[in-house]
Design a protein around this motif. Sequence first.
Motif, PDB file in Angstrom:
ATOM      1  N   UNK A 127       0.853  -1.189   0.000  1.00 58.27           N
ATOM      2  CA  UNK A 127       0.000   0.000   0.000  1.00 58.27           C
ATOM      3  C   UNK A 127       0.888   1.239   0.000  1.00 58.27           C
ATOM      4  N   UNK A 128       0.350   2.392  -0.394  1.00 59.90           N
ATOM      5  CA  UNK A 128       1.154   3.617  -0.350  1.00 59.90           C
ATOM      6  C   UNK A 128       1.675   3.929   1.061  1.00 59.90           C
ATOM      7  N   UNK A 129       0.854   3.639   2.082  1.00 61.75           N
ATOM      8  CA  UNK A 129       1.289   3.890   3.466  1.00 61.75           C
ATOM      9  C   UNK A 129       2.469   2.992   3.831  1.00 61.75           C
ATOM     10  N   UNK A 130       2.421   1.736   3.409  1.00 57.57           N
ATOM     11  CA  UNK A 130       3.508   0.799   3.687  1.00 57.57           C
ATOM     12  C   UNK A 130       4.793   1.212   3.000  1.00 57.57           C
ATOM     13  N   UNK A 131       4.683   1.681   1.758  1.00 63.65           N
ATOM     14  CA  UNK A 131       5.871   2.139   1.029  1.00 63.65           C
ATOM     15  C   UNK A 131       6.471   3.366   1.710  1.00 63.65           C
ATOM     16  N   UNK A 132       5.608   4.285   2.168  1.00 66.05           N
ATOM     17  CA  UNK A 132       6.101   5.468   2.878  1.00 66.05           C
ATOM     18  C   UNK A 132       6.830   5.076   4.164  1.00 66.05           C
ATOM     19  N   UNK A 133       6.281   4.107   4.897  1.00 69.18           N
ATOM     20  CA  UNK A 133       6.927   3.653   6.132  1.00 69.18           C
ATOM     21  C   UNK A 133       8.285   3.025   5.838  1.00 69.18           C
ATOM     22  N   UNK A 134       8.374   2.238   4.767  1.00 60.96           N
ATOM     23  CA  UNK A 134       9.652   1.609   4.422  1.00 60.96           C
ATOM     24  C   UNK A 134      10.688   2.666   4.042  1.00 60.96           C
ATOM     25  N   UNK A 135      10.271   3.648   3.235  1.00 61.53           N
ATOM     26  CA  UNK A 135      11.211   4.720   2.857  1.00 61.53           C
ATOM     27  C   UNK A 135      11.646   5.529   4.074  1.00 61.53           C
ATOM     28  N   UNK A 136      10.709   5.781   4.992  1.00 57.70           N
ATOM     29  CA  UNK A 136      11.038   6.534   6.206  1.00 57.70           C
ATOM     30  C   UNK A 136      12.015   5.746   7.076  1.00 57.70           C
ATOM     31  N   UNK A 137      11.856   4.425   7.133  1.00 53.52           N
ATOM     32  CA  UNK A 137      12.775   3.609   7.917  1.00 53.52           C
ATOM     33  C   UNK A 137      14.180   3.646   7.319  1.00 53.52           C
ATOM     34  N   UNK A 138      14.276   3.537   5.996  1.00 49.07           N
ATOM     35  CA  UNK A 138      15.589   3.622   5.342  1.00 49.07           C
ATOM     36  C   UNK A 138      16.231   4.972   5.638  1.00 49.07           C
ATOM     37  N   UNK A 139      15.451   6.035   5.511  1.00 45.62           N
ATOM     38  CA  UNK A 139      15.979   7.391   5.752  1.00 45.62           C
ATOM     39  C   UNK A 139      16.446   7.536   7.196  1.00 45.62           C
ATOM     40  N   UNK A 140      15.635   7.053   8.149  1.00 38.76           N
ATOM     41  CA  UNK A 140      16.018   7.145   9.558  1.00 38.76           C
ATOM     42  C   UNK A 140      17.301   6.362   9.834  1.00 38.76           C
ATOM     43  N   UNK A 141      17.344   5.116   9.366  1.00 38.97           N
ATOM     44  CA  UNK A 141      18.518   4.286   9.624  1.00 38.97           C
ATOM     45  C   UNK A 141      19.777   4.886   9.002  1.00 38.97           C
TER      46      UNK A 141
END
Length: 166
Positions: free
Chosen positions: A16-30
């Motif tokens: 879902x778009x929300x799931x993709x946003x969460x994955x991108x945010x996790x990569x950015x945070x890490x």
Amino acid sequence: MGRWRPPRPRGSRYITPEGARRMRAEVKFLWEEERPRVTQAVSDAAKLGDRSENADYIYGKKRLREIDSRVRFLTKRLEEITVVDRLPEDRDKVFFGAWVTLEDDDENTRCYRIVGPDEFNVKEGLISMDSPVARALLGRRLDDEVELMVDEEWVTFYIVEIRYQE
């Protein structure tokens, strides 16, 4: 006995778009916050001398490997997934991304959203499209009967609501 394990079967490639946003945010945070902080901690620990008995150094190096591994996994996964961002034409049928409310004979209700395998969270009612429950629901319509295994017995549920997030 070796450490080799057979590869896990790949999950579906939808998200879902929300799931993709969460994955991108996790990569950015890490990559932008967590890794620089841990790198600095490892550097500070290395300056203290003997690294073989330095727990901060050893733990920091281990944590850096974990971060790098997770970033590598997420980056590869983001390249191969398909973001499903459009709604189906027939909204009375269960498709990917649907919120489905089920009711049993005792009028107990359960609500699930069918999402990709990278974003499921049973506590939030998000179930993977690869799960047995989601496979039983996909393609069904409002008021259809669905038999699901609950606590090692078959229970009949009725689909009482299907909704999609705009």
